[in-house]
Design an enzyme around this catalytic site. Structure first.
Site, short mmCIF file in Angstrom:
data_model
loop_
_atom_site.label_atom_id
_atom_site.label_comp_id
_atom_site.label_asym_id
_atom_site.label_seq_id
_atom_site.Cartn_x
_atom_site.Cartn_y
_atom_site.Cartn_z
N ASP A 24 24.47 35.13 -17.47
CA ASP A 24 24.91 36.74 -16.75
C ASP A 24 23.78 37.66 -16.62
O ASP A 24 23.60 37.98 -17.63
CB ASP A 24 26.11 37.08 -17.45
CG ASP A 24 26.96 36.41 -16.67
OD1 ASP A 24 27.57 35.55 -15.85
OD2 ASP A 24 28.71 37.28 -16.46
N LYS A 81 29.22 35.83 -7.47
CA LYS A 81 30.06 35.29 -7.87
C LYS A 81 30.56 36.06 -6.89
O LYS A 81 30.50 37.28 -6.15
CB LYS A 81 31.61 36.35 -9.05
CG LYS A 81 30.55 35.63 -10.19
CD LYS A 81 31.71 35.94 -11.35
CE LYS A 81 31.06 35.52 -12.92
NZ LYS A 81 31.07 34.57 -13.06
N GLY A 153 34.18 38.37 -21.17
CA GLY A 153 34.79 39.69 -21.27
C GLY A 153 34.42 39.64 -22.60
O GLY A 153 34.89 41.74 -22.90
N ARG A 165 39.38 21.82 -25.13
CA ARG A 165 40.32 20.62 -25.86
C ARG A 165 41.70 20.31 -25.16
O ARG A 165 41.75 19.24 -24.89
CB ARG A 165 41.45 21.58 -27.19
CG ARG A 165 40.42 21.62 -28.10
CD ARG A 165 40.94 22.24 -29.87
NE ARG A 165 39.93 21.69 -30.55
CZ ARG A 165 39.90 20.90 -31.54
NH1 ARG A 165 39.71 20.09 -31.15
NH2 ARG A 165 38.85 21.22 -32.40
N GLY A 214 33.78 34.22 -23.41
CA GLY A 214 33.77 34.50 -25.03
C GLY A 214 33.03 34.19 -25.54
O GLY A 214 32.78 34.43 -26.90
N GLY A 235 27.79 35.32 -20.39
CA GLY A 235 28.26 36.56 -19.83
C GLY A 235 28.01 37.62 -20.82
O GLY A 235 26.96 37.72 -21.07
N SER A 236 28.39 38.28 -20.89
CA SER A 236 28.77 39.54 -21.43
C SER A 236 27.79 39.54 -22.72
O SER A 236 26.97 40.46 -23.83
CB SER A 236 29.63 40.59 -22.34
OG SER A 236 30.76 39.74 -21.15
#
Lengths: 294, 198
Positions: A24, A81, A153, A165, A214, A235-236
């Site tokens: 990102d 997005k 996030g 999983r 995450g 992402g973050s």
């Protein structure tokens, strides 16, 4: 005869991204850092998910000028997005020439009932999923790539692990399910029957499956790869950390050498502070974005 | 004759598809993650992926020198798309780490962005049943802008070279590993077998 936008051309780009990291970014400068670090693609955004969470309100497609500036800054593919179900945002991104559209739960959904009919587009789509049924519904609508949702996030990998999983377990179970039971499995999952049969026969999704939501450390990326992801979205996790360039590079190396604990130890060293994570129970179930989409 | 072993560089990209093709052609395919594994191979495939990513990983782990010297000794090598970019001696634009083993100049993303990616039928010379068209998948593909004197062009699209061979080095701008057609992989396997036979 020259044919554009065929399923093979759409899924093919995702195949080329395998073993890679998609990052990102919110500025051309960040995009260049990502490319320099070895990202296979970037996701052009106005705000990273952690900031979207913090800001609240309605999160929408980014301003085209932000996306275009990032497209000009790098030679690797640029994704962007759109809100779930917002096919006009998707038409706009296609007109801009982005390389992949993420119909994403990170933005505020525009349609509570329907996702975009992705077959109508030349540009390929990636969609999130928390289980096999959701993945196959999206593929049925024309998605050419899947990513497990995780919880964007948060810097907390636990939901990404759960979703990977779950999907893999459901696939494994299908491979030993007798053919005559597949129709009722398809009914229970709410997934297209022909795709359920395909998965039962081939033991994998018909498109590439990345992990997202995450991932904050090289070890997180390698964990998702060892659990069977074809690649990772970060992402973050990169630009909310202390030293984004070093962390980006380390996550790329960890994704390639996910099975080599010596290399993982080496690249995990001295990266500075990771992003501050969030415990999922603190967020509250009603605020989890993974349940957007159906 | 013993089955030859073909390595597929497995740092990033469409590795699995090439391995499947290699096995289908009756050779043994192994993923190559570390430079010493190159010495187990009689031929090497550099797959499609992102050439900037691959170039950086190859630099970090010492692949560039190792592959250059094996190719100089005559090891057959085949690059598809990003692999072709890696093998080129020159790029029209941009500065990135390259193997630079083949006398061609390549333009990256020559056809445009993903919305311009396409598939089409090509006439490919010197492969088996060359009269039958080859379905070629071009994904954000490069083309060959110009070739040196030792390079033979085996296929063109729209006036641009998209498949070429120089001795034991083969490149394609498109992805034969994404279709069911193994004739170009068989062509490469012949290069490997000729080299093994000496």
């Amino acid at each position: 005869m020259v044919e554009k936008g065929t399923l093979r051309v759409k899924t093919g780009l995702a195949e080329m991204l395998k073993g890679g990291v998609i990052m990102d970014v919110t500025t051309p400068e960040q995009a260049r850092i990502a490319e320099e670090a070895g990202a296979v693609a970037v996701m052009a955004l106005e705000r990273v998910p952690a900031d979207i969470r913090a800001a609240g309100g309605v999160a929408r497609m980014a301003d085209p000028s932000v996306i275009e500036a990032i497209m000009e800054a790098v030679t690797i593919p640029v994704m962007a997005k759109v809100r779930i179900g917002h096919f006009v945002e998707a038409q706009i991104l296609e007109a801009l020439g982005v390389d992949y559209i993420d119909e994403s739960e990170v933005l505020t959904p525009a349609d509570e009932k329907h996702h975009i009919d992705k077959w109508q587009f030349t540009v390929p789509f990636v969609c999130g999923a928390i289980n096999l049924g959701e993945a196959l519904r999206r593929i049925g609508e024309g998605a050419a790539m899947i990513r497990t949702k995780g919880e964007a996030g948060t810097g907390n990998v636990v939901e990404a692990v759960r979703h990977m999983r779950t999907i893999n377990e459901e696939i494994r179970r299908l491979t030993v399910t007798p053919k005559e039971e597949l129709m009722s499995v398809a009914k229970e999952m709410g997934a297209p029957y022909d795709l359920v049969c395909w998965v039962a026969e081939n033991g994998r999704l018909p498109v590439v499956n990345f992990s997202a939501g995450g991932i904050a450390t090289p070890a997180d990326a390698a964990l998702m790869m060892q659990l069977g992801a074809d690649g990772v979205f970060v992402g973050s996790g990169i630009f909310k950390s202390e030293d984004p360039a070093a962390r980006a590079r380390a996550i790329v190396l960890a994704t390639t050498h996910y099975n080599d604990s010596k290399i993982l130890a080496e690249v995990s060293r001295g990266l500075g502070k990771a992003m501050t994570g969030k415990e999922i129970s603190e967020i509250g179930r009603e605020n989890l974005i993974q349940f957007r989409g159906w | 004759m013993k089955k030859p072993t073909l390595g597929v560089l497995a740092l990033q990209g469409a590795v699995r598809e090439h391995l499947q093709m290699v096995e289908r052609c009756g050779a043994r395919g192994i993923p190559v993650k570390y430079p010493p594994e190159l010495h187990l191979c009689q031929g090497l495939i550099i797959p499609g992926g992102e050439s900037t990513t691959m170039g950086r990983l190859m630099t970090t782990y010492g692949f560039l020198e190792e592959i250059r010297s094996l190719v100089a000794e005559g090891m057959p090598i085949y690059g598809t798309c990003a692999g072709m970019i890696m093998m080129a001696r020159r790029l029209v634009e941009g500065d990135q780490p390259l193997l630079g083993v083949m006398d061609i100049t390549v333009r990256r993303n020559a056809y445009g962005r993903q919305v311009d990616s396409f598939e089409t039928d090509l006439v490919v010379r010197e492969i088996e049943e060359a009269e039958k068209p080859f379905r070629a998948v071009f994904i954000r593909a490069p083309w060959i802008e110009s070739v040196g004197p030792g390079v033979k062009v085996l296929a063109e699209f729209d006036g641009r070279a998209v498949l070429a061979v120089q001795g034991h080095m083969l490149v394609s701008a498109f992805h034969p590993e994404l279709t069911g057609d193994d004739r170009i992989h068989r062509y490469f396997l012949r290069l490997v077998e000729e080299r093994v036979a000496g």
